[in-house]
Scaffold this motif. Structure first.
Motif, mmCIF file in Angstrom:
data_model
loop_
_atom_site.group_PDB
_atom_site.id
_atom_site.type_symbol
_atom_site.label_atom_id
_atom_site.label_comp_id
_atom_site.label_asym_id
_atom_site.label_seq_id
_atom_site.Cartn_x
_atom_site.Cartn_y
_atom_site.Cartn_z
ATOM 1 N N ALA A 1 -103.560 7.433 -82.999
ATOM 2 C CA ALA A 1 -104.453 7.314 -81.837
ATOM 3 C C ALA A 1 -105.783 6.757 -82.320
ATOM 4 O O ALA A 1 -106.832 7.370 -82.170
ATOM 5 C CB ALA A 1 -104.627 8.678 -81.174
ATOM 6 N N THR A 2 -105.709 5.575 -82.922
ATOM 7 C CA THR A 2 -106.867 5.044 -83.647
ATOM 8 C C THR A 2 -107.740 4.108 -82.820
ATOM 9 O O THR A 2 -108.726 3.592 -83.319
ATOM 10 C CB THR A 2 -106.409 4.280 -84.899
ATOM 11 N N GLY A 3 -107.366 3.858 -81.567
ATOM 12 C CA GLY A 3 -108.273 3.084 -80.725
ATOM 13 C C GLY A 3 -108.156 1.580 -80.887
ATOM 14 O O GLY A 3 -107.148 1.077 -81.381
ATOM 15 N N GLY A 4 -109.208 0.868 -80.507
ATOM 16 C CA GLY A 4 -109.144 -0.576 -80.277
ATOM 17 C C GLY A 4 -109.579 -1.455 -81.433
ATOM 18 O O GLY A 4 -109.652 -1.008 -82.584
ATOM 19 N N ASN A 5 -109.858 -2.717 -81.111
ATOM 20 C CA ASN A 5 -110.122 -3.697 -82.167
ATOM 21 C C ASN A 5 -111.330 -4.603 -81.910
ATOM 22 O O ASN A 5 -111.418 -5.686 -82.472
ATOM 23 C CB ASN A 5 -108.879 -4.559 -82.407
ATOM 24 N N GLY A 6 -112.268 -4.146 -81.092
ATOM 25 C CA GLY A 6 -113.422 -4.996 -80.764
ATOM 26 C C GLY A 6 -114.200 -5.456 -81.980
ATOM 27 O O GLY A 6 -114.793 -6.537 -81.984
ATOM 28 N N ARG A 7 -114.192 -4.643 -83.032
ATOM 29 C CA ARG A 7 -114.988 -4.997 -84.225
ATOM 30 C C ARG A 7 -114.327 -6.075 -85.078
ATOM 31 O O ARG A 7 -114.848 -6.420 -86.141
ATOM 32 C CB ARG A 7 -115.264 -3.737 -85.058
ATOM 33 N N LEU A 8 -113.179 -6.592 -84.631
ATOM 34 C CA LEU A 8 -112.646 -7.783 -85.287
ATOM 35 C C LEU A 8 -113.368 -9.028 -84.747
ATOM 36 O O LEU A 8 -113.218 -10.118 -85.278
ATOM 37 C CB LEU A 8 -111.139 -7.912 -85.058
ATOM 38 N N HIS A 9 -114.130 -8.876 -83.669
ATOM 39 C CA HIS A 9 -114.933 -9.964 -83.093
ATOM 40 C C HIS A 9 -114.128 -11.240 -82.887
ATOM 41 O O HIS A 9 -114.470 -12.311 -83.422
ATOM 42 C CB HIS A 9 -116.169 -10.246 -83.955
ATOM 43 N N ILE A 10 -113.066 -11.127 -82.122
ATOM 44 C CA ILE A 10 -112.234 -12.287 -81.825
ATOM 45 C C ILE A 10 -113.099 -13.398 -81.243
ATOM 46 O O ILE A 10 -113.936 -13.169 -80.370
ATOM 47 C CB ILE A 10 -111.116 -11.881 -80.846
ATOM 48 N N LYS A 11 -112.884 -14.598 -81.769
ATOM 49 C CA LYS A 11 -113.633 -15.797 -81.340
ATOM 50 C C LYS A 11 -115.149 -15.629 -81.454
ATOM 51 O O LYS A 11 -115.910 -16.319 -80.770
ATOM 52 C CB LYS A 11 -113.254 -16.161 -79.910
ATOM 53 N N GLY A 12 -115.577 -14.693 -82.281
ATOM 54 C CA GLY A 12 -117.019 -14.531 -82.502
ATOM 55 C C GLY A 12 -117.747 -13.826 -81.380
ATOM 56 O O GLY A 12 -118.968 -13.679 -81.437
ATOM 57 N N PHE A 13 -117.017 -13.381 -80.354
ATOM 58 C CA PHE A 13 -117.686 -12.696 -79.256
ATOM 59 C C PHE A 13 -118.316 -11.388 -79.727
ATOM 60 O O PHE A 13 -117.807 -10.727 -80.633
ATOM 61 C CB PHE A 13 -116.679 -12.384 -78.140
ATOM 62 N N ALA A 14 -119.408 -11.035 -79.095
ATOM 63 C CA ALA A 14 -119.978 -9.704 -79.282
ATOM 64 C C ALA A 14 -119.017 -8.689 -78.669
ATOM 65 O O ALA A 14 -118.073 -9.059 -77.971
ATOM 66 C CB ALA A 14 -121.338 -9.627 -78.602
ATOM 67 N N THR A 15 -119.247 -7.414 -78.934
ATOM 68 C CA THR A 15 -118.329 -6.393 -78.426
ATOM 69 C C THR A 15 -119.068 -5.179 -77.899
ATOM 70 O O THR A 15 -120.181 -4.880 -78.339
ATOM 71 C CB THR A 15 -117.326 -5.956 -79.510
ATOM 72 N N THR A 16 -118.403 -4.488 -76.992
ATOM 73 C CA THR A 16 -118.921 -3.222 -76.484
ATOM 74 C C THR A 16 -118.408 -2.056 -77.321
ATOM 75 O O THR A 16 -118.809 -0.927 -77.094
ATOM 76 C CB THR A 16 -118.412 -2.976 -75.057
ATOM 77 N N ASN A 17 -117.519 -2.317 -78.257
ATOM 78 C CA ASN A 17 -116.797 -1.235 -78.932
ATOM 79 C C ASN A 17 -117.641 -0.479 -79.952
ATOM 80 O O ASN A 17 -118.631 -1.005 -80.464
ATOM 81 C CB ASN A 17 -115.574 -1.786 -79.667
ATOM 82 N N HIS A 18 -117.179 0.720 -80.290
ATOM 83 C CA HIS A 18 -117.870 1.510 -81.292
ATOM 84 C C HIS A 18 -117.594 0.936 -82.685
ATOM 85 O O HIS A 18 -116.734 0.069 -82.861
ATOM 86 C CB HIS A 18 -117.485 2.988 -81.198
ATOM 87 N N TYR A 19 -118.340 1.456 -83.650
ATOM 88 C CA TYR A 19 -118.392 0.901 -85.016
ATOM 89 C C TYR A 19 -117.028 0.842 -85.713
ATOM 90 O O TYR A 19 -116.778 -0.023 -86.543
ATOM 91 C CB TYR A 19 -119.349 1.782 -85.809
ATOM 92 N N GLY A 20 -116.140 1.736 -85.368
ATOM 93 C CA GLY A 20 -114.882 1.832 -86.125
ATOM 94 C C GLY A 20 -113.694 1.149 -85.472
ATOM 95 O O GLY A 20 -112.557 1.377 -85.886
ATOM 96 N N ALA A 21 -113.926 0.310 -84.462
ATOM 97 C CA ALA A 21 -112.806 -0.263 -83.710
ATOM 98 C C ALA A 21 -112.186 -1.438 -84.445
ATOM 99 O O ALA A 21 -112.428 -2.600 -84.142
ATOM 100 C CB ALA A 21 -113.281 -0.687 -82.323
#
Lengths: 555, 264
Positions: free
Chosen positions: A282-302
């Motif tokens: 249950a490790t959550g999402g992947n916003g911190r991979l910054h797909i296409k360089g977009f900024a993210t709303t995700n927390h630090y560990g995503a």
């Protein structure tokens, strides 16, 4: 601080069109929504998911051939943190009924349900208990609790919003369980927004046919998370929480069942072998991979750790190529860039406007459509505001809210957002906000069924790291419901699985050996080490001074 | 990270992801991280400034959006005796600020059974007798990065007003700065959590329509309907999707009903 004089000039254009727009809104007149056909056109042309560049076919693993964003391919085509043949698995350091990896909303719900069933639970997380996207979900949680609504409509809205690409059994489970989850949270003492007679206050949201969005101020996720965390802390005799200690590899046993995981204490850099009769990822999402360089709303560990570990253990994905861009991320001030502005702002009636203060879209389209419309207005129509740091921004006319619902509504309904902008000298009840789409949610993820089972016996998964529920587009309020419904289901499922009398046999990392051989055969050069656990935001200047090529390992 | 090149050919976007940048015309300023000087761009938050300087957080970073309480920070400004408090992810750097993060502060937490607890203030007093060590110095409120009136809710609890305390403490992010400053050594944020749960479970009126819906679901009322939906092809679903009636925005809750009631 606050808006620059140039921006203040532009705000006058928004103010000029406001009285007429407010009048129209009072009469219930909307900017027309797109038809299904028109939606398809704008998505195809402007949504980042539909564009070919930046995407590659996976060369290894259960989804070999699947085309995904290169940032995702990079972590899936990765090697283990450990050399599989150098780890002694014969003397486990810990022994639990169930190991839960991730301590957000899904992990905590699973822990509570599993402990209720009498199981001994170890819940591990790389940050603190509750450091998760759950904590950040502002807008609310769906559930068909009102008389004019039913699980039928929750199902319809969800699968229509997902362009009918959703996995049906998961949608049915969500629609069915959602009111039960809300009742569970109420019984745990969560402070929902209610009317004086106790009726749950609900609102519309993008893609809804009924008012189904329950909330707790504008920090619904934070309220859910702190209540769940508090309850977990009340059950210390059954649930052990280990912080700053992620799992870095899943362990299978010689029969192919899941038998635990290798844990890593990030503070002391020690590894531990944890044997468990069942594992919930249950490790959550992947916003911190910054797909296409977009900024993210995700927390630090995503950073998508769970999907990576499951993939290596032979579990494929559903809808993995799909990423959700939230239409309204902060574009200004720079300090807040990428942070979420909840859809509730539009639910309360705020219009989205271009540089001339004109409406150009229905403000409550499903999120992918809304995002595509904003990108279109900025890139094709060239009607976006350009911020002082060169970012696109479109206006979100929050001052309309007080005009529509009475003075003080913004402060009451959006307290956290109000404080956040007020810190930077912007009063959002008087001045509009500048927004642009931001990376928000991992739509796809590990393949599961409605009981949270993967194809590997004993390996379960729940929450944002899984795929299929939302199809290729998630509706607001279904992510919080996802973590509660499927977190709870995972806990119950594990108990049902263990009741059959599961015995873990000899532990093995053979799946890692095979995966790494496959990498070599497929010619994947210099695979990175993953899960990556945390992103690195140091500048190139700092990185170059770390002299990676010159440094000798001390031991 | 590759250049941001997808859909913005007309504009050069200066930042990718979360990597700190120098906004146009920005100059650097000195800050002191635990006494050590670093030059960082002005206008950044403390968190992004420290990352710019080369720190990689393990503790002290969480949501990065001002809601999780992982990055409470204490700082002074040069020549100013006052202590300032803020979240590293929300506070903008100032020249010559001396800062230290306090990612964790020990605080006593009492365990309890939410099902068994008596929903009265005396239960809270019994679990946290240190409440009465409060000397009303107001250091807690001064330290709160969320602007919560901490002393006011503590006073409300002492006076037995659970509802007031629950609402006053609602914006708490449990960062612990209040506890770090407390002369009476209270764990304010844990007490507030207990109070909010008692309020949410026992004092806030229950949702009657929710109770009914739970009964309906548990009786299996929707099982066949959901079973059916799962078997439908896309064309059937699309037809039903288009036929949905939309609940009017301004209709008061519980008053509107759709024309078609077969799916309720």
């Amino acid at each position: 601080m606050g808006y620059t004089p140039e921006m203040k000039e532009l705000i006058k254009r928004v103010e000029a069109t406001r009285p007429e727009r407010v009048e129209k809104a009072r009469r219930g007149e909307h900017f027309p929504a797109l038809t299904l056909e028109e939606r398809a056109v704008v998505l195809e042309k402007f949504h980042p998911d539909y564009q070919k560049e930046g995407r590659v076919a996976l060369r290894v693993g259960p989804d070999k051939g699947l085309v995904v964003p290169q940032e995702i391919a990079r972590v899936l085509e990765s090697k283990s943190m450990l050399k599989h043949d150098k780890v002694d698995l014969s003397k486990p350091d810990f022994d639990y009924d169930v190991l839960i990896v991730g301590a957000g909303g899904a992990g905590s719900s699973a822990a509570l349900m599993a402990s209720q069933e009498g199981l001994n639970v170890l819940m591990v997380t790389k940050l603190r208990h509750g450091d998760a996207n759950t904590m950040m979900a502002e807008g609310g949680i769906q559930g068909a609790t009102q008389e004019c609504d039913s699980p039928f409509y929750h199902y319809m809205d969800t699968i229509g919003g997902g362009h009918f690409t959703n996995q049906p059994d998961l949608v049915a489970a969500l629609a069915h369980d959602a009111p039960l989850s809300i009742a569970w949270l109420e019984s745990l003492g969560m402070m929902f927004n209610k009317l004086p007679d106790g009726r749950l206050d609900v609102r519309h949201f993008g893609g809804s046919s009924r008012k189904r969005m329950h909330s707790a101020g504008d920090m619904t996720g934070a309220e859910i998370m702190r209540v769940l965390r508090d309850e977990v802390r009340n059950r210390r005799e059954r649930i052990t929480v280990m912080e700053f200690t992620p799992a870095v590899e899943i362990l299978l046993d010689e029969e192919g069942k899941c038998g635990g995981a290798i844990l890593y204490n990030m503070e002391t850099r020690e590894f531990f072998i944890c044997r468990a009769r069942a594992v919930v990822i249950a490790t959550g999402g992947n916003g911190r991979l910054h797909i296409k360089g977009f900024a993210t709303t995700n927390h630090y560990g995503a950073t998508m750790d769970g999907v990576v570990m499951c993939y290596r253990a032979g579990v494929g994905t559903t809808c993995m190529p799909s990423t959700q861009y939230h239409p309204t991320g902060v574009a200004y001030p720079e300090q807040n860039v990428g942070l979420l502005i909840t859809e509730k702002v539009r639910g309360l009636g705020a219009h989205v406007l271009n540089i001339d203060g004109e409406q150009f879209c229905f403000p409550l389209e499903p999120r992918d459509v809304e995002s595509a419309e904003l990108i279109k207005e900025a890139t094709e129509k060239k009607k976006a505001v350009i911020t002082p740091t060169g970012r696109f921004g479109l206006w979100l006319d929050s001052p309309m809210i007080d005009l529509l619902h009475g003075e003080g509504t913004v402060r009451r309904e959006l307290p956290a957002k109000f404080i956040q902008f007020d810190r930077h000298g912007i009063d959002i009840s008087k001045e509009p906000m500048l927004v642009y789409p931001t990376l928000h949610y991992q739509n796809g993820g590990t393949a599961i069924n409605a009981d949270c089972e993967t194809v590997v016996p004993g390996l379960f998964s729940a929450g944002e790291c899984t795929g299929g529920l939302h199809g290729e587009n998630r509706l607001m309020g279904n992510s919080l419901q996802d973590v509660i419904t499927f977190g709870r289901r995972a806990g119950v499922s594990v108990a049902r699985y263990l009741a059959k009398g599961v015995v873990v046999k000899k532990l093995t990392l053979d799946h890692v050996r095979k995966f790494e051989e496959e990498l070599a055969q497929a010619g994947v050069e210099n695979p990175i080490v993953a899960p990556i656990l945390l992103p690195d935001y140091s500048t190139e200047e700092v990185t170059s001074r770390r002299l990676a090529e010159a440094v000798q390992e001390a031991e | 990270m590759s250049q941001h090149d997808c859909d913005c050919a007309t504009v050069q976007q200066v930042a990718t992801g979360d990597r700190a940048i120098l906004p146009k015309g920005a100059k650097t300023i000195p800050i002191y991280v635990m006494g050590k000087r670093y030059e960082v761009p002005e206008t950044l938050t403390i968190m992004k400034a420290m990352e710019y300087a080369g720190f990689k957080f393990l503790r002290g970073a969480g949501c990065r959006g001002g809601i999780c309480g992982a990055c409470p920070t204490v700082y002074r400004k040069e020549g100013d005796y006052k202590l300032h408090f803020g979240l590293a992810c929300q506070t903008v750097v100032e020249p010559n600020m001396y800062l230290a993060q306090i990612p964790f502060y020990p605080a006593n937490r009492a365990s309890y059974d939410i099902e068994a607890i008596e929903p009265v203030a005396e239960s809270v007093h019994a679990l946290y007798p240190e409440l009465f060590r409060c000397v009303a110095c107001n250091n807690c409120t001064k330290a709160c990065p969320m602007g919560v009136q901490v002393l006011d809710y503590i006073s409300a609890i002492k006076q037995g007003d659970i509802a007031r305390a629950a609402h006053l403490s609602f914006d708490c992010i449990q960062c612990g700065l209040c506890a770090s400053r407390c002369m009476g050594e209270l764990p304010q944020y844990h007490i507030a959590q207990l109070v909010r749960r008692i309020y949410g479970k026992y004092i806030q009126p229950k949702a009657e329509h929710l109770r009914k819906r739970v009964q309906e679901i548990e009786s299996g009322k929707y099982d066949a309907m959901l079973e059916n939906l799962q078997k439908m092809d896309k064309a059937q679903l699309e037809k039903l999707y288009k036929e949905r009636e939309r609940e009017p925005d301004m209709a008061p809750l519980g008053t509107w009903m759709p024309k078609d009631t077969q799916y309720l």
